[in-house]
Design a protein around this motif. Structure first.
Motif, short mmCIF file in Angstrom:
data_model
loop_
_atom_site.label_atom_id
_atom_site.label_comp_id
_atom_site.label_asym_id
_atom_site.label_seq_id
_atom_site.Cartn_x
_atom_site.Cartn_y
_atom_site.Cartn_z
N LEU A 124 0.83 -1.20 0.00
CA LEU A 124 0.00 0.00 0.00
C LEU A 124 0.86 1.25 0.00
O LEU A 124 1.95 1.27 0.58
N SER A 125 0.34 2.30 -0.64
CA SER A 125 1.09 3.54 -0.74
C SER A 125 0.12 4.71 -0.64
O SER A 125 -1.01 4.64 -1.13
N PHE A 126 0.57 5.79 -0.01
CA PHE A 126 -0.25 7.01 0.09
C PHE A 126 0.35 8.06 -0.82
O PHE A 126 1.47 8.54 -0.60
N GLU A 127 -0.38 8.42 -1.86
CA GLU A 127 0.11 9.38 -2.85
C GLU A 127 -1.01 10.34 -3.23
O GLU A 127 -2.18 9.96 -3.24
N LEU A 128 -0.62 11.56 -3.57
CA LEU A 128 -1.60 12.62 -3.85
C LEU A 128 -1.43 13.20 -5.25
O LEU A 128 -1.79 14.35 -5.49
N TRP A 129 -0.94 12.39 -6.18
CA TRP A 129 -0.67 12.91 -7.51
C TRP A 129 -1.80 12.67 -8.50
O TRP A 129 -1.74 13.14 -9.63
N ILE A 131 -5.30 12.92 -10.53
CA ILE A 131 -6.11 14.06 -10.94
C ILE A 131 -7.35 14.22 -10.05
O ILE A 131 -7.80 15.35 -9.80
N LEU A 132 -7.88 13.13 -9.52
CA LEU A 132 -9.09 13.23 -8.70
C LEU A 132 -8.80 13.88 -7.36
O LEU A 132 -9.64 14.63 -6.83
N THR A 133 -7.64 13.61 -6.76
CA THR A 133 -7.30 14.28 -5.51
C THR A 133 -7.11 15.78 -5.75
O THR A 133 -7.48 16.60 -4.92
N GLN A 134 -6.52 16.11 -6.89
CA GLN A 134 -6.36 17.53 -7.24
C GLN A 134 -7.72 18.18 -7.46
O GLN A 134 -7.97 19.30 -7.00
N LEU A 135 -8.60 17.46 -8.14
CA LEU A 135 -9.92 18.00 -8.43
C LEU A 135 -10.75 18.17 -7.16
O LEU A 135 -11.58 19.08 -7.07
N SER A 136 -10.51 17.33 -6.16
CA SER A 136 -11.24 17.48 -4.89
C SER A 136 -10.93 18.83 -4.25
O SER A 136 -11.81 19.46 -3.65
N PHE A 137 -9.69 19.27 -4.40
CA PHE A 137 -9.29 20.57 -3.84
C PHE A 137 -9.83 21.72 -4.68
O PHE A 137 -10.41 22.67 -4.16
N THR A 138 -9.65 21.64 -6.00
CA THR A 138 -10.08 22.73 -6.87
C THR A 138 -11.60 22.90 -6.87
O THR A 138 -12.10 24.00 -7.05
N THR A 139 -12.32 21.80 -6.64
CA THR A 139 -13.78 21.87 -6.58
C THR A 139 -14.23 22.72 -5.38
O THR A 139 -15.12 23.56 -5.50
N LEU A 140 -13.60 22.49 -4.23
CA LEU A 140 -13.95 23.27 -3.04
C LEU A 140 -13.61 24.74 -3.21
O LEU A 140 -14.39 25.62 -2.85
N VAL A 141 -12.43 25.02 -3.76
CA VAL A 141 -12.02 26.41 -3.98
C VAL A 141 -13.02 27.10 -4.90
O VAL A 141 -13.47 28.23 -4.63
N THR A 142 -13.39 26.42 -5.97
CA THR A 142 -14.33 26.99 -6.94
C THR A 142 -15.69 27.24 -6.29
O THR A 142 -16.33 28.27 -6.55
N GLY A 187 7.81 22.40 -4.99
CA GLY A 187 6.79 21.35 -5.09
C GLY A 187 7.33 20.00 -4.65
O GLY A 187 6.64 19.23 -3.95
N ASN A 188 8.56 19.68 -5.05
CA ASN A 188 9.19 18.44 -4.60
C ASN A 188 9.36 18.42 -3.09
O ASN A 188 9.15 17.38 -2.43
N TYR A 189 9.73 19.57 -2.53
CA TYR A 189 9.88 19.66 -1.07
C TYR A 189 8.56 19.38 -0.37
O TYR A 189 8.52 18.62 0.62
N MET A 190 7.48 19.97 -0.86
CA MET A 190 6.18 19.76 -0.24
C MET A 190 5.74 18.30 -0.32
O MET A 190 5.05 17.80 0.58
N ASP A 191 6.15 17.61 -1.36
CA ASP A 191 5.84 16.18 -1.45
C ASP A 191 6.53 15.40 -0.34
O ASP A 191 5.98 14.43 0.19
N THR A 192 7.75 15.82 0.02
CA THR A 192 8.43 15.14 1.13
C THR A 192 7.71 15.41 2.45
O THR A 192 7.70 14.57 3.35
N VAL A 193 7.11 16.59 2.56
CA VAL A 193 6.35 16.93 3.78
C VAL A 193 5.03 16.15 3.81
O VAL A 193 4.66 15.59 4.85
N LEU A 194 4.32 16.11 2.70
CA LEU A 194 3.00 15.50 2.65
C LEU A 194 3.04 13.97 2.55
O LEU A 194 2.19 13.29 3.12
N MET A 195 4.05 13.45 1.82
CA MET A 195 4.06 12.00 1.54
C MET A 195 5.40 11.33 1.83
O MET A 195 5.53 10.12 1.66
N ASN A 196 6.38 12.12 2.22
CA ASN A 196 7.72 11.60 2.50
C ASN A 196 8.33 10.92 1.27
O ASN A 196 9.05 9.93 1.38
N LYS A 197 8.04 11.45 0.11
CA LYS A 197 8.60 10.89 -1.13
C LYS A 197 8.52 11.95 -2.22
O LYS A 197 7.77 12.93 -2.11
#
Length: 370
Positions: A124-129, A131-142, A187-197
């Motif tokens: 198992l892996s936790f990743e936020l890359w 398109i649906l995870t991105q759309l979940s954020f942009t939908t709320l902002v919109t 952006g790469n740095y934030m990935d290490t913060v959010l997902m450690n990868k």
């Protein structure tokens, strides 16, 4: 760009949106069927390979056709959102109830986006890359700025793009202080913060910040199409030309490079301009000129876009495609079809079965929505 702020909801379905959504999903399905991969092998070293390369992401600085798929997807989600929210408002739904419904939808989008990337051969892996995870954020902002005036929304979008520039240029995190360099940007740095990868291909999770402009822009165009304004196409074309000029102009001037992987401000503007141009063309041809023949092939998929996306990403990638490819390639071997041609035929067979499944759902009036 003086878009009208008043809207008048109409029951008429936007056929051009269904077509465009179906067209995008068919392109994505053909990628999942490995058609472009096989065509890449078939055309290697030949002039046609230049065209096939357009169905692959640009390695870094530049723009190809395939780089426009996700922006168009998120832009269309914004257009559809405008229709949905305007309908809810017309039916008397309160802002609070609309928010709950949107929050629930965003939650499901996030869930499916994480699930899509979570099951790997190594575990198992936790990743936020996705398109649906991105759309979940942009939908709320919109949603939160949907009722703002057009000028306020445009200013907000400019602010988002400026924020992106500031984060990448001025944060100066050691090892991640090169704003436009792969593996060494904010952006790469934030990935290490959010997902450690860090994604080996350079994709970053905080793309959801600048790409909110795609969904917001789509919602603004959706409100325009719902309004009584007579010069809708004119405003769409002006917006398209403005975004394209700014995006490519700032890139050519050396201010900010067009990079899809980190969704730079220039990429966001240029891709939004192309999305506007594509919808303008489809809207003119289908909804204004009333050319509705031969659209069903696309709209059948477009009306179940979420289903076909998740089907290929979760079921198809892990079982469906290999199963059907084994069958078709095995049959091709019996009649001694060359391996490369056999693989191309298999890709079309896999796609045909998936399209048939969408057709079955369409006939049964089963539509998967969040």
């Amino acid at each position: 760009m003086p878009l009208p702020t008043n809207t008048a909801v109409t029951a008429k379905r936007l056929q051009s949106l269904d077509f465009m959504r179906g067209f995008i999903m068919i392109l994505l399905a053909l990628e999942s069927c490995a058609l472009y991969e096989n065509l890449q092998i078939a055309t290697e070293g030949k002039p046609l390979n230049v065209i096939v390369q357009q169905f692959y992401h640009h390695p870094w600085h530049g723009l190809r056709f395939w780089d426009l798929i996700q922006p168009c997807f998120m832009f269309m989600a914004g257009v559809a959102m405008a229709y949905s929210l305007s309908k809810q408002r017309e039916q008397g739904m309160s802002w609070g109830d609309s928010f709950k419904k949107t929050l629930k939808r965003s939650g499901w989008l996030f869930f499916w986006g994480v699930l899509d990337y979570s099951v790997r051969p190594a575990g198992l892996s936790f990743e936020l890359w996705d398109i649906l995870t991105q759309l979940s954020f942009t939908t709320l902002v919109t949603f939160f700025i949907f009722r703002w005036s057009n000028s306020a929304q445009i200013i907000f979008c400019i602010g988002i793009l400026l924020l992106t520039e500031v984060l990448y240029r001025f944060t100066h995190v050691p090892g991640f202080d090169q704003p436009f360099t792969d593996q060494h940007n904010f952006g790469n740095y934030m990935d290490t913060v959010l997902m450690n990868k860090i994604n080996k291909d350079g994709w970053v999770a905080i793309n959801c910040i600048p790409t909110s402009v795609h969904t917001i822009g789509g919602a603004m165009i959706g409100k325009l199409l719902l309004s009584p304004e007579k010069n809708k196409l004119k405003y769409m074309l002006i917006a398209s030309a403005s975004c394209l000029a700014l995006g490519f102009g700032l890139d050519l001037a050396g201010v900010t490079p067009i990079i899809k992987h980190t969704a730079t401000s220039t990429f966001t503007l240029a891709s939004l301009g192309w999305a506007l141009a594509f919808l303008s063309l489809a809207y003119w041809w289908i909804d204004i000129r009333n050319h509705h023949k031969h659209l069903k092939f696309f709209t059948i998929v477009g009306m179940n876009s979420l289903f076909i996306y998740l089907f290929f990403e979760i079921v198809g990638d892990r079982w469906f495609e290999n199963y059907l490819r084994t069958i078709t390639n095995g049959l091709m071997q019996i009649i001694h079809v060359p391996e490369l041609l056999s693989n191309i035929i298999s890709s079309f067979c896999i796609f045909s079965v998936a399209w048939g499944l969408c057709y079955f759902l369409y006939k049964k009036k089963i539509f998967f929505r969040l």
